[in-house]
Design a protein around this motif. Structure first.
Motif, mmCIF file in Angstrom:
data_model
loop_
_atom_site.group_PDB
_atom_site.id
_atom_site.type_symbol
_atom_site.label_atom_id
_atom_site.label_comp_id
_atom_site.label_asym_id
_atom_site.label_seq_id
_atom_site.Cartn_x
_atom_site.Cartn_y
_atom_site.Cartn_z
ATOM 1 N N ALA A 241 38.582 14.516 8.237
ATOM 2 C CA ALA A 241 37.134 14.322 7.745
ATOM 3 C C ALA A 241 36.653 15.150 6.634
ATOM 4 O O ALA A 241 36.940 16.488 6.850
ATOM 5 C CB ALA A 241 35.974 14.004 8.673
ATOM 6 N N ARG A 242 36.493 14.576 5.284
ATOM 7 C CA ARG A 242 36.209 15.441 4.466
ATOM 8 C C ARG A 242 35.073 15.076 3.518
ATOM 9 O O ARG A 242 34.813 13.993 3.329
ATOM 10 C CB ARG A 242 37.548 15.679 3.600
ATOM 11 C CG ARG A 242 38.725 16.004 4.109
ATOM 12 C CD ARG A 242 40.009 16.090 3.309
ATOM 13 N NE ARG A 242 41.124 16.659 4.020
ATOM 14 C CZ ARG A 242 42.593 16.636 3.363
ATOM 15 N NH1 ARG A 242 42.584 16.063 2.241
ATOM 16 N NH2 ARG A 242 43.337 17.445 3.865
ATOM 17 N N HIS A 243 34.763 16.012 2.686
ATOM 18 C CA HIS A 243 33.547 15.747 1.745
ATOM 19 C C HIS A 243 33.708 16.539 0.357
ATOM 20 O O HIS A 243 34.194 17.747 0.444
ATOM 21 C CB HIS A 243 32.250 15.995 2.231
ATOM 22 C CG HIS A 243 31.091 15.935 1.249
ATOM 23 N ND1 HIS A 243 30.580 16.746 0.485
ATOM 24 C CD2 HIS A 243 30.068 14.829 1.480
ATOM 25 C CE1 HIS A 243 29.499 16.207 -0.221
ATOM 26 N NE2 HIS A 243 29.443 15.078 0.426
ATOM 27 N N VAL A 244 33.587 15.883 -0.827
ATOM 28 C CA VAL A 244 33.905 16.448 -2.087
ATOM 29 C C VAL A 244 32.626 16.292 -3.028
ATOM 30 O O VAL A 244 32.075 15.197 -2.863
ATOM 31 C CB VAL A 244 35.176 16.102 -2.706
ATOM 32 C CG1 VAL A 244 35.375 14.565 -2.976
ATOM 33 C CG2 VAL A 244 35.363 17.050 -3.932
ATOM 34 N N THR A 245 32.125 17.187 -3.847
ATOM 35 C CA THR A 245 31.230 16.966 -4.529
ATOM 36 C C THR A 245 31.870 17.124 -6.057
ATOM 37 O O THR A 245 32.365 18.339 -6.402
ATOM 38 C CB THR A 245 29.809 18.133 -4.619
ATOM 39 O OG1 THR A 245 29.444 17.813 -3.205
ATOM 40 C CG2 THR A 245 29.051 17.732 -5.488
ATOM 41 N N VAL B 291 28.569 13.634 -7.986
ATOM 42 C CA VAL B 291 29.080 12.737 -7.616
ATOM 43 C C VAL B 291 29.666 13.019 -6.132
ATOM 44 O O VAL B 291 30.660 13.652 -5.996
ATOM 45 C CB VAL B 291 29.992 11.670 -8.048
ATOM 46 C CG1 VAL B 291 30.555 10.293 -7.472
ATOM 47 C CG2 VAL B 291 29.628 11.243 -9.695
ATOM 48 N N GLU B 292 28.992 12.635 -5.062
ATOM 49 C CA GLU B 292 29.425 12.885 -3.691
ATOM 50 C C GLU B 292 30.214 11.801 -2.945
ATOM 51 O O GLU B 292 29.815 10.843 -3.289
ATOM 52 C CB GLU B 292 28.160 13.275 -2.819
ATOM 53 C CG GLU B 292 27.408 14.447 -3.130
ATOM 54 C CD GLU B 292 26.184 14.557 -2.116
ATOM 55 O OE1 GLU B 292 26.235 15.173 -0.976
ATOM 56 O OE2 GLU B 292 24.954 13.928 -2.251
ATOM 57 N N GLY C 229 27.606 9.838 3.727
ATOM 58 C CA GLY C 229 28.088 11.038 2.848
ATOM 59 C C GLY C 229 28.354 11.194 1.537
ATOM 60 O O GLY C 229 28.226 12.107 0.871
ATOM 61 N N SER C 230 28.403 9.873 1.023
ATOM 62 C CA SER C 230 28.672 9.781 -0.466
ATOM 63 C C SER C 230 27.348 9.652 -1.131
ATOM 64 O O SER C 230 26.048 9.379 -0.389
ATOM 65 C CB SER C 230 29.352 8.770 -0.636
ATOM 66 O OG SER C 230 30.889 8.542 -0.246
ATOM 67 N N SER C 231 27.002 9.786 -2.534
ATOM 68 C CA SER C 231 26.115 9.709 -3.237
ATOM 69 C C SER C 231 25.120 8.435 -2.889
ATOM 70 O O SER C 231 25.886 7.486 -2.760
ATOM 71 C CB SER C 231 26.210 9.748 -4.647
ATOM 72 O OG SER C 231 26.786 11.037 -5.120
#
Length: 373
Positions: free
Chosen positions: A10-14, A30-31, A101-103
């Protein structure tokens, strides 16, 4: 969750952006919340993007963090399955506007320091796909072995093939359409009005109040859920059977099993989804019209494409019926694209792509392996 990449990370990037949007605005930063399974091979040739449906998420083959339920497509993605982390580098991203979790409307607006709410820009399916392309650039994936999706996920697969045809070797489009029909727009409008009529909606500015518009969102989900099923399936599962009682109550409690079922679906949905996200994503679906994006002729979206296509429909799906899939196939034929088409039989209606239909697994597995041969 295990750190073994075969079983999901599981990941998250901005990303800095900006992302230019079809509506004329720009989103920055942009998340993107996403999950990956497997490992990208040395040649970067084994990546598969899985696109989720309206109320889906990035947890395609791992437990949902809020409900604890298994991933929404464990029948298709996993060890020994058609989309296998032993063979593929699998990416599934939460779409723009969604609430995992995204924008999204609940994100912090950098201009105000408060949640966007209804000042979040209206987005389209093509905007979702452009954000996914930004993510794949970040991950070092230049070309996709395949992009796969059902329902709204199928629309994203079509948009990928049309907008980034040089990055997609194969597209699998399941229980989907090239544009949203008037009937589908009508159902969505009923759901949106239910949300906005809930006094707790507060014009979308309910974040932090502790009482979101759950009643309106539950009704929206109930109305939509009916469209995901088939009349035959509802009759077989519920008929006119009563719920935990021997006689009609002559009131407005849930006398019938089907009423109780829909109420449960609505209430449980509010535990995992955001009302504003529902407004934004249904609007993106309503705006989707691939032919309109390409001069009014659907075939123009695919001219010159080297992408292989697999289009699948279900005989009891009245939300995106087989006629919609045939429209896509005719356009692909007119454009000279490679396309396979099959209508599968299932009692489950539109939701068949998420349920136990072994023939679907066989079709997807065979199509992907044909491209690997």
């Amino acid at each position: 969750m295990t750190d073994d990449p075969r079983f999901g990370l599981a990941r998250h990037v901005t990303l800095p952006g900006p992302l230019a949007l079809d509506g004329g605005g720009r989103l920055s930063p942009v998340e993107i919340a996403y999950e990956t399974y497997g490992t990208l091979d040395a040649g970067g040739t084994n990546a598969i993007l899985v696109c989720h449906a309206l109320t889906g998420d990035q947890h395609v083959a791992s437990a949902h963090p809020k409900t604890g339920k298994p991933g929404w497509w464990t029948r298709m993605v996993g060890a020994g399955k058609p989309i296998d982390p032993a063979r593929h580098f699998i990416v599934c991203a939460n779409v723009l506007g969604s609430c995992l979790g995204s924008s999204r409307p609940a994100s912090t607006d950098p201009a105000t320091g408060r949640p966007y709410g209804m000042s979040f820009p209206v987005i389209t399916v093509r905007d979702m796909v452009r954000a996914q392309a930004m993510l794949l650039d970040h991950l070092g994936v230049a070309v996709l072995e395949a992009v796969v999706g059902g329902s709204m996920g199928g629309m994203q697969a079509l948009e990928w093939a049309a907008t980034f045809h040089d990055r997609v070797r194969a597209a699998i489009v399941i229980a989907s359409a090239a544009r949203h029909s008037a009937q589908n727009i009508a159902f969505h409008e009923v759901g949106r009005q239910a949300i906005m009529a809930d006094p707790n909606w507060r014009g979308g500015a309910y974040y932090g109040a502790g009482d979101p518009p759950s009643a309106g969102l539950a009704v929206a989900r109930m109305a939509a859920h009916i469209t995901y099923l088939s009349e035959a399936g509802l009759t077989e599962k519920f008929g006119r059977r009563l719920q935990d009682r021997g006689a009609k109550g002559f009131g407005f409690d849930a006398d019938f099993q089907v009423e109780s079922y829909l109420r449960h679906q609505g209430i449980s949905f509010t535990d995992r989804f955001d009302a504003n996200s529902y407004l934004y994503i249904t609007r993106a679906l309503d705006y989707f019209d691939l032919a309109e994006e390409h001069g009014g002729l659907l075939a123009n979206a695919f001219r010159g494409s080297a992408t292989r296509f697999c289009v699948v429909s279900f005989d009891t799906d009245w939300l995106y019926p087989t006629a919609e899939s045939r429209t896509i196939v005719h356009a692909l034929n007119a454009a000279g694209a490679q396309v396979s088409f099959v209508e599968l039989s299932s009692p489950f209606g539109h939701d068949a792509f998420l349920l136990d239909v072994p023939e679907l697994n066989q079709v997807v597995d065979g199509f992907i392996r044909a491209g690997e041969a």
